[in-house]
Design a protein around this motif. Structure first.
Motif, PDB file in Angstrom:
ATOM      1  N   UNK A  10       0.842  -1.188   0.000  1.00 24.44           N
ATOM      2  CA  UNK A  10       0.000   0.000   0.000  1.00 24.44           C
ATOM      3  C   UNK A  10       0.880   1.243   0.000  1.00 24.44           C
ATOM      4  N   UNK A  11       0.269   2.406  -0.376  1.00 24.13           N
ATOM      5  CA  UNK A  11       1.016   3.650  -0.485  1.00 24.13           C
ATOM      6  C   UNK A  11       1.188   4.285   0.888  1.00 24.13           C
ATOM      7  N   UNK A  12       2.001   5.352   0.920  1.00 21.01           N
ATOM      8  CA  UNK A  12       2.202   6.055   2.174  1.00 21.01           C
ATOM      9  C   UNK A  12       0.933   6.677   2.702  1.00 21.01           C
ATOM     10  N   UNK A  13       0.114   7.261   1.787  1.00 21.50           N
ATOM     11  CA  UNK A  13      -1.151   7.842   2.232  1.00 21.50           C
ATOM     12  C   UNK A  13      -2.087   6.795   2.790  1.00 21.50           C
ATOM     13  N   UNK A  14      -2.154   5.637   2.136  1.00 27.89           N
ATOM     14  CA  UNK A  14      -2.994   4.557   2.646  1.00 27.89           C
ATOM     15  C   UNK A  14      -2.479   4.056   4.000  1.00 27.89           C
ATOM     16  N   UNK A  15      -1.178   4.035   4.141  1.00 26.69           N
ATOM     17  CA  UNK A  15      -0.605   3.597   5.415  1.00 26.69           C
ATOM     18  C   UNK A  15      -0.977   4.563   6.530  1.00 26.69           C
ATOM     19  N   UNK A  16      -0.938   5.860   6.220  1.00 29.21           N
ATOM     20  CA  UNK A  16      -1.308   6.845   7.238  1.00 29.21           C
ATOM     21  C   UNK A  16      -2.789   6.753   7.567  1.00 29.21           C
ATOM     22  N   UNK A  17      -3.611   6.542   6.549  1.00 26.77           N
ATOM     23  CA  UNK A  17      -5.051   6.396   6.820  1.00 26.77           C
ATOM     24  C   UNK A  17      -5.338   5.115   7.583  1.00 26.77           C
TER      25      UNK A  17
ATOM     26  N   UNK B 150       1.524  15.517  13.131  1.00 23.94           N
ATOM     27  CA  UNK B 150       2.054  15.673  11.789  1.00 23.94           C
ATOM     28  C   UNK B 150       1.524  14.585  10.853  1.00 23.94           C
ATOM     29  N   UNK B 151       0.226  14.531  10.594  1.00 31.16           N
ATOM     30  CA  UNK B 151      -0.347  13.432   9.806  1.00 31.16           C
ATOM     31  C   UNK B 151       0.116  13.394   8.356  1.00 31.16           C
ATOM     32  N   UNK B 152       0.652  14.512   7.864  1.00 34.44           N
ATOM     33  CA  UNK B 152       1.098  14.529   6.462  1.00 34.44           C
ATOM     34  C   UNK B 152       2.609  14.439   6.330  1.00 34.44           C
ATOM     35  N   UNK B 153       3.299  14.191   7.437  1.00 41.51           N
ATOM     36  CA  UNK B 153       4.751  14.143   7.395  1.00 41.51           C
ATOM     37  C   UNK B 153       5.219  12.984   6.525  1.00 41.51           C
TER      38      UNK B 153
ATOM     39  N   UNK C  82      -1.074  12.309  -1.439  1.00 43.70           N
ATOM     40  CA  UNK C  82      -1.346  11.511  -0.255  1.00 43.70           C
ATOM     41  C   UNK C  82      -1.707  12.393   0.927  1.00 43.70           C
ATOM     42  N   UNK C  83      -1.070  13.547   1.015  1.00 45.52           N
ATOM     43  CA  UNK C  83      -1.400  14.470   2.102  1.00 45.52           C
ATOM     44  C   UNK C  83      -2.838  14.954   1.987  1.00 45.52           C
TER      45      UNK C  83
END
Length: 1387
Positions: free
Chosen positions: A781-788, A806-809, A815-816
């Motif tokens: 999965x992508x970084x954005x999906x990982x953060x979500x 820092x949710x978009x770090x 993705x941010x």
């Protein structure tokens, strides 16, 4: 011619010459005497001038039949010594010739005139030669008694008797047809006939048959006691001289039959006839083969031969038992004694060269167990000098045990009149005399006999011989002619003190005359007291069989112990296997539930599309249950100093703002503004007692919420992604749902919540995609999906407030924005979202409901995004006006033009970053001047105890519970008591295109949704206890169930084969190691290679395990750390999970390794030994695994921890007491105590002994049982201490428990210490000590300060006031210069 001798001296010289000529003439002169049988015996004069009669045949015998006394009239030429009886002799005291026709006698007389034979009346000394009933004979030149006979004026008789296999052979063991009374002790019968012959015929040699004294040395002394106990010969032994009788056991009839059968077997004979037909050499070789195979050369130490057999007929009892029994010894006079170093002769023959410490330990253990340790300590054998020669100690030890001390014990209870002696003088003369010279420079076995038989060459030794012979003459004749010698006290006159006569080394006496020492007590009393309690070889207190069994048991676990140990280990392995299978089953079951729920929701979606009211009502109810309970969070004049101490640096200063349900609050500011500190205080990641009453949830101070309640209300998403690598998104959600949600929830409820969150956060399309590490380049999965996904995990328990750091770090722009849209959707659901963010893009900035900006720890702004743009544009100009040196003032048109293309976040950060520290207070005050005064006034005002926050008012407003407020983004639905979001529909822009299968349909049917009623007082449990203590929600899974879930999740984490890597590596490594050292057999080299192989396996395999576990543990620990920070998993649960997993894996790996190594190396095949070795190695392997885990439990990084683990293993291997022992080096002596804390010490010591002890050829045998093997010596050579497997296993288990306990403490520290310390460091920390010290100093200087004059204080105040005025004047002048320069440039 006649010469007249006028000189008296000359006449004397000539007379001596004439006498010498006469003597020379008598040398070789023969004489004949006739004995009563009519046999004429011709003798010859010796060099002493006395007559000897040598080689007289006194009896004849057939092999293994009783001898017959020779009684026929014949003529015998007794001129030369004859053959000795058959024997295999390899010492210096060996006869020249042997023959089965060997029953010959020698008579040495002091008579030099044949006419004196008829006079008679001379005392008779009958000598029994020694030789362990195996070697020797009267025909040996060393036993020439002609000199002794003349010196004592007695007749000396010596004779042969059958020895060894020919003298003591139980034919009934071979021929069962023979009666049980068939003779066995043919040698004893020969001696009996010799005594009878002497009593009949000695008068013909001038002797008195009624005045016999029996003298025997070693086995000869034993023989005399045997004859004293027999009715037919007891009258011959009323006077006896017993020289060095060994207190050794004789043979039993059972053992004798076994020995006979072995000899017959080697000869291939099954009957008596076959044995009779075998040659003498064949019989000797057969007997010698028996000795070589079972006793070896070390058997000489225990004198195990083929001795007399206690059959109750010819041999009544052991000689020392006879000596101590009144019925046998009453009326007897006896001299008994020994030499100070009796066994030196035997040790030199059996153990040439120095005696090493390992072999010494084996011998002492074999002979003196179970008191071998005490014995070594008494004689100094337990010293730490490993290279010392232990032979002198063993010589003293065995001498006391075999010779000197048993004499004292038996004499003490004897009815005889006994005189005891101990002989210490070494033989220094007559180098050609082998009898004395074999002991070199010390007194050993036969030394006293040498002094009796021969006159030494040197003067001091001659005095020793003279004194010894004088005492013997007095004893034989009863006439005391030694008035100048000390009185020899009778030992039986005082059995307690036990007087004894010592013949010391002449070199120790300074006077010219040698004098024996009459001691009032035995010089070895303390040693003999010990041996009396230990028991002697002939009468052991401890059963040899029992000792051997105990020794074998000490080398292996018992069947019961082994069953318990293997059972416990097996249970853990089966437990882990059950958890693995349970996890797989649970996973499949949950996937089945996912399918069922998907089917149910699909049907519901279709029904809703058809307008089914029941389906719509059900969905509405389900949606309401999935929504959070709205809670308002407020900060009221929040101030915080570093360390939460008054003297700490101020990080936050009077910060006040509010976050409401349905909003996304972004905390912004330049670096160092205090964003992270503020967020940490809000979510209690940073505990500070001074701030607990400045932060409010639902109108209540944060201090009133316990950890469980606060955790149920909040969720936190860390800056770094959740490390759930190796699992799919669905599996992550599934396991976290089982951990997070109450146990009252069903699996169907959990699955529905998971589906809702996956749909809400647009994770449904990647729900079954495996999460890969970014560096692996394997997709995922992508970084954005990982953060979500991290957000979804935090939302599982449906918190009211969601914190994000820092949710978009680290994410790209797209993705941010996806994360921002997800946060916006969460706000629509009623969540209070608070995040710290650095510099969001414009589209994401517009998604925020509220922007809170900090600078230098102060609140610079808090309001909507639109308000922030206007405020910071105005503030930028105000700063430019205030600091005119920065450039020209900007016009309104320029501001509008730049703002149209500038990211508002950039504007905010540019302005906030441009504010100098001196302008911070002024800049923060501008927000209040722009119209925020009402808000600030509201926040600063006290809260009304009976009212809400006052945000939602009016007849249609929701009347929340105490402290609840609603935001301007919600309105009320009349009559429902619910809140309806008023956010614009276009906020669901990018996520709508990727919604999952159910959400797409549902959102089109229900345009507006409601949220559940507000959080009530009952829902928010309040606690007045300590806030640092974490409390587990009673509805969440307990520690045991969490452990089951963690284990299942870990086994499903890919790649699964990597968890089994160590099993394969250990197997391959051990196979290579074992094959390289494989040498089947039980010879010395084979046992050494086996020992080295086991040691290398113990040291090398854990090193490989360290590499494996460094990856294995850290991956699992990363997941735990993330879960623990979120309060999902308890330390106890993770500890139990790792405990069972690591124990099970180490058990399987260790089992495969030790079994492979054990059999490939060809180790001890005994089943108990195999099980013991396996158990020891497995437990040790678990200890080393636990050690590595303990190192990794610290806060060290992986490379550092791995290095320390390697170093620790190396130290444990070196300091294990195997390669280096206490006493080897002075440095190691200092740290030698450490080995008792070392698992390698306990494992290797026990493991090597388990394999080696009892293995290989037998070196020493007692009572038909092998007492020492080659493997025993190898184990000692390996320098292993005598650690039993049971003790080793217990020590390993204790060490394992201690390390596991420390590991658990580390986990507790990581989970609770930071929280506890931050809450209590103001009381216990260094700052508290500093404050206390300062108070002490202040009190100490208070008196001195009071003496200062008022003038001095006033002067100080004037100085400070002047300093402030100077600073202000300087600043005004500087500003004036700047303005002047700016004006010139403008012009």
């Amino acid at each position: 011619m006649v010469i007249k001798l006028r000189s008296k001296c000359l006449r004397m010289a000539i007379w001596l010459i004439l006498m010498a000529n006469c003597f020379a003439a008598t040398y070789g002169t023969t004489t004949t005497i006739t004995i009563p049988s009519g046999t004429a015996i011709r003798g010859r004069a010796n060099q002493q001038g006395t007559f000897d009669f040598l080689g007289i045949r006194f009896a004849v015998a057939q092999r293994w039949e009783p001898a017959v006394l020779l009684n026929n009239a014949t003529t015998i030429d007794a001129f030369n010594l004859r053959e000795s009886c058959p024997q295999i002799c390899q010492t210096v005291l060996c006869p020249d010739r042997i023959s089965e026709d060997c029953l010959f006698m020698n008579v040495f007389t002091p008579i030099d005139d044949p006419s004196q034979f008829a006079v008679g009346g001379l005392p008779v000394l009958v000598f029994f030669h020694g030789g362990s009933f195996e070697i020797g004979g009267a025909g040996m030149g060393v036993y020439d008694a002609s000199e002794l006979a003349k010196a004592l004026n007695v007749i000396v008789v010596s004779f042969n008797y059958r020895l060894g296999v020919f003298g003591f052979f139980d034919m009934t063991g071979v021929d069962p047809t023979l009666p049980s009374t068939y003779p066995r002790n043919f040698g004893i019968l020969d001696q009996r006939l010799a005594l009878q012959w002497v009593s009949i015929n000695i008068a013909a040699f001038g002797g008195n048959s009624s005045d016999l004294t029996l003298m025997g040395q070693s086995a000869g002394a034993q023989s005399i006691l045997i004859h004293r106990s027999h009715p037919s010969t007891r009258h011959f032994a009323s006077k006896m001289i017993l020289m060095s009788p060994p207190a050794l056991a004789l043979s039993s009839t059972r053992q004798a039959q076994i020995d006979a059968q072995k000899v017959a077997g080697r000869l291939g004979c099954a009957n008596r006839t076959c044995l009779q037909e075998a040659s003498m050499r064949e019989v000797l070789n057969a007997k010698d083969g028996h000795v070589q195979e079972e006793e070896k050369r070390m058997s000489d130490i225990a004198f195990k031969t083929m001795p007399p057999i206690i059959d109750g007929v010819d041999v009544i009892a052991n000689p020392f038992e006879i000596l101590s029994q009144e019925v046998h010894m009453i009326g007897v006079k006896a001299i008994i004694g020994g030499v100070s170093n009796e066994t030196y002769l035997f040790l030199e023959q059996g153990l040439s060269g120095d005696l090493s410490t390992p072999l010494f330990n084996v011998i002492v253990n074999a002979l003196y167990a179970p008191n071998d340790g005490e014995c070594q300590h008494m004689y100094g054998g337990d010293s730490e000098d490993f290279l010392a020669n232990r032979k002198p100690i063993l010589t003293r030890m065995t001498t006391d045990w075999v010779f000197l001390c048993p004499q004292r014990q038996s004499v003490r209870s004897s009815a005889a009149e006994v005189w005891s002696y101990v002989f210490e003088a070494p033989w220094l003369g007559g180098p050609e005399d082998a009898l004395g010279n074999i002991c070199k420079d010390m007194a050993c076995h036969t030394t006293d006999l040498s002094f009796v038989m021969k006159m030494p060459d040197d003067a001091p030794s001659k005095q020793v011989t003279t004194a010894l012979r004088d005492y013997i003459r007095v004893f034989i004749t009863g006439t005391n002619t030694t008035s100048d010698l000390p009185i020899w006290l009778q030992s039986t006159s005082n059995t307690t003190a036990f007087p004894i006569l010592r013949f010391p080394n002449p070199s120790t006496q300074t006077s010219g005359n040698y004098t024996p020492l009459s001691e009032a007590s035995h010089p070895l009393s303390s040693y003999c007291d010990f041996w009396d309690t230990q028991g002697y070889e002939y009468a052991p207190i401890y059963s040899m069989t029992g000792i051997t069994e105990a020794k074998a048991q000490a080398s292996a676990l018992s069947a019961a112990e082994l069953s318990v140990a293997l059972g416990l280990i097996g249970c853990i392995v089966l437990w882990e296997l059950g958890l693995l299978l349970g996890g797989l089953i649970l996973r499949q079951r949950l996937y089945g539930i996912f399918a069922a729920v998907y089917k149910s929701e699909t049907e519901m979606s279709k029904a809703m599309q058809l307008g089914n009211a029941e389906a719509m009502s059900k969905y509405k109810t389900m949606s309401q249950e999935e929504r959070p309970k709205p809670v308002v969070l407020e900060c009221r004049n929040l101030t915080y100093r570093a360390g939460d101490v008054p003297e700490g640096k101020r990080l936050l200063d009077s910060v006040s703002f509010k976050c409401e349900p349905g909003t996304v609050t972004a905390i912004m500011g330049p670096s160092g503004a205090g964003k992270t500190t503020l967020l940490s205080l809000l979510n209690r990641r940073l505990m500070a007692t001074t701030t607990q009453d400045k932060i409010y949830l639902a109108g209540k101070p944060l201090a009133e919420f316990n950890a469980t309640t606060f955790r149920s209300m909040t969720g936190f998403v860390a800056q770094h992604d959740a490390p759930y690598y190796g699992l799919t998104v669905r599996e992550v959600m599934m396991f976290n749902a089982m951990l997070e949600l109450p146990t009252t929830k069903t699996h169907q409820d959990r699955v529905r919540r998971i589906n809702r969150l996956l749909d809400l956060l647009n994770l449904a399309p990647c729900a079954d995609v495996l999460i890969q590490r970014p560096e692996s380049n394997k997709g995922g999965i992508s970084g954005g999906q990982m953060r979500r996904l991290s957000i979804a995990v935090a939302l599982l328990r449906r918190p009211s407030i969601l914190f994000l750091d820092e949710p978009t770090s680290g994410l790209d722009a797209k993705s941010s924005l996806d994360v921002g849209n997800a946060l916006s959707q969460l706000a629509l659901q009623g969540y209070t979202v608070i995040c710290s963010i650095h510099q969001p893009r414009t589209e994401m900035f517009q998604l925020f409901s509220q922007v809170t900006v900090l600078t230098y720890g102060r609140l610079l702004f808090s309001g909507s995004p639109n308000e922030s743009v206007a405020h910071f544009t105005k503030l930028r100009n105000a700063l430019a006006t205030r600091n005119t040196s920065s450039g020209c003032l900007r016009t309104a048109e320029e501001d509008e033009k730049e703002d149209a293309v500038t990211n508002p976040a950039d504007l905010i950060l540019d302005v906030a970053g441009a504010i100098a520290l001196r302008d911070a207070a002024w800049a923060c005050a501008q927000w209040n001047l722009d119209g925020a005064g009402d808000v600030e006034a509201h926040i600063d005002d006290p809260v009304d105890a009976d009212a809400g926050t006052g945000i939602a008012t009016g007849p249609d407003a929701v009347l929340g519970e105490r402290g609840q407020g609603t935001s301007a983004f919600f309105t009320t639905e009349l009559g429902s008591g619910s809140l309806i979001p008023l956010r614009r529909p276009d906020s669901m822009d990018r996520l709508e295109s990727g919604t999952a299968r159910l959400t797409k349909t549902v959102h089109t049917i229900i345009p507006t949704t409601t949220i559940a009623p507000s959080l009530s007082v009952e829902a928010v449990q309040i606690s007045t206890g300590k806030t640092w203590k974490k409390r587990r929600d009673p509805h969440r899974p307990g520690a045991f169930k969490q452990m089951l879930i963690l284990t299942s999740r870990w086994w499903l984490t890919k790649p699964v084969p990597r968890k089994l890597n160590m099993t394969i590596i250990s197997g391959c490594g051990v196979w290579i190691l074992a094959l390289l050292q494989r040498r089947p057999g039980d010879d010395a080299l084979s046992i050494v290679l086996q020992t080295k192989g086991l040691a290398l396996a113990c040291v090398g395999l854990p090193a490989l395990k360290n590499i494996h576990i460094s990856f294995d543990y850290y991956e699992d620990r990363d997941i735990y750390n993330y879960d623990s920070q979120n309060g999902t998993v308890d330390p106890l649960s993770f500890f139990l999970h790792r405990l069972i997993y690591e124990t099970a894996m180490a058990t399987v790996e260790g089992f495969l390794a030790v079994i492979s190594a054990y059999f490939l190396l060809g180790c001890n095949p005994d089943s108990l030994r195999i099980g013991t070795a396996m158990t020891l190695f497995v437990v040790y392997y678990n200890c080393t695994t636990t050690l590595f885990t303990l190192v990794y439990c610290t806060r060290l990084g992986r490379p550092e921890a791995r290095s320390i683990a390697f170093f620790s293993q190396a130290v444990l291997a070196i300091a294990s007491g195997i390669w280096i022992k206490k006493g080897d080096t002075s440095v190691y002596d200092v740290i030698a105590w450490f080995q008792y804390l070392n698992p390698t010490y306990w494992a290797l010591s026990a493991l090597i002994r388990t394999n080696a002890v009892g293995l290989g050829e037998c070196l020493l045998e007692k009572d038909g049982v092998c007492q020492a093997n080659l493997g025993d010596v190898i184990a000692e050579e390996a320098r292993t201490e005598n650690v039993s497997p049971a003790n080793g296993l217990l020590a390993l288990f204790i060490i394992w428990l201690v390390m596991r306990f420390l590991q658990f403490l580390f986990l507790l520290r990581d989970a609770y210490w930071d929280v506890f310390w931050s809450a209590n460091k103001s009381r216990f920390g260094p700052a508290a000590w500093v404050r206390a010290s300062q108070r002490v100093l202040d009190a100490a200087t208070k008196k001195e300060m009071a003496t200062q004059t008022g003038a001095s204080l006033e002067g100080f105040e004037e100085f400070m006031q002047g300093l402030e005025e100077n600073v202000e004047q300087t600043m005004e002048e500087a500003v004036g210069k700047v303005e002047k320069n700016d004006g010139k440039r403008t012009d």
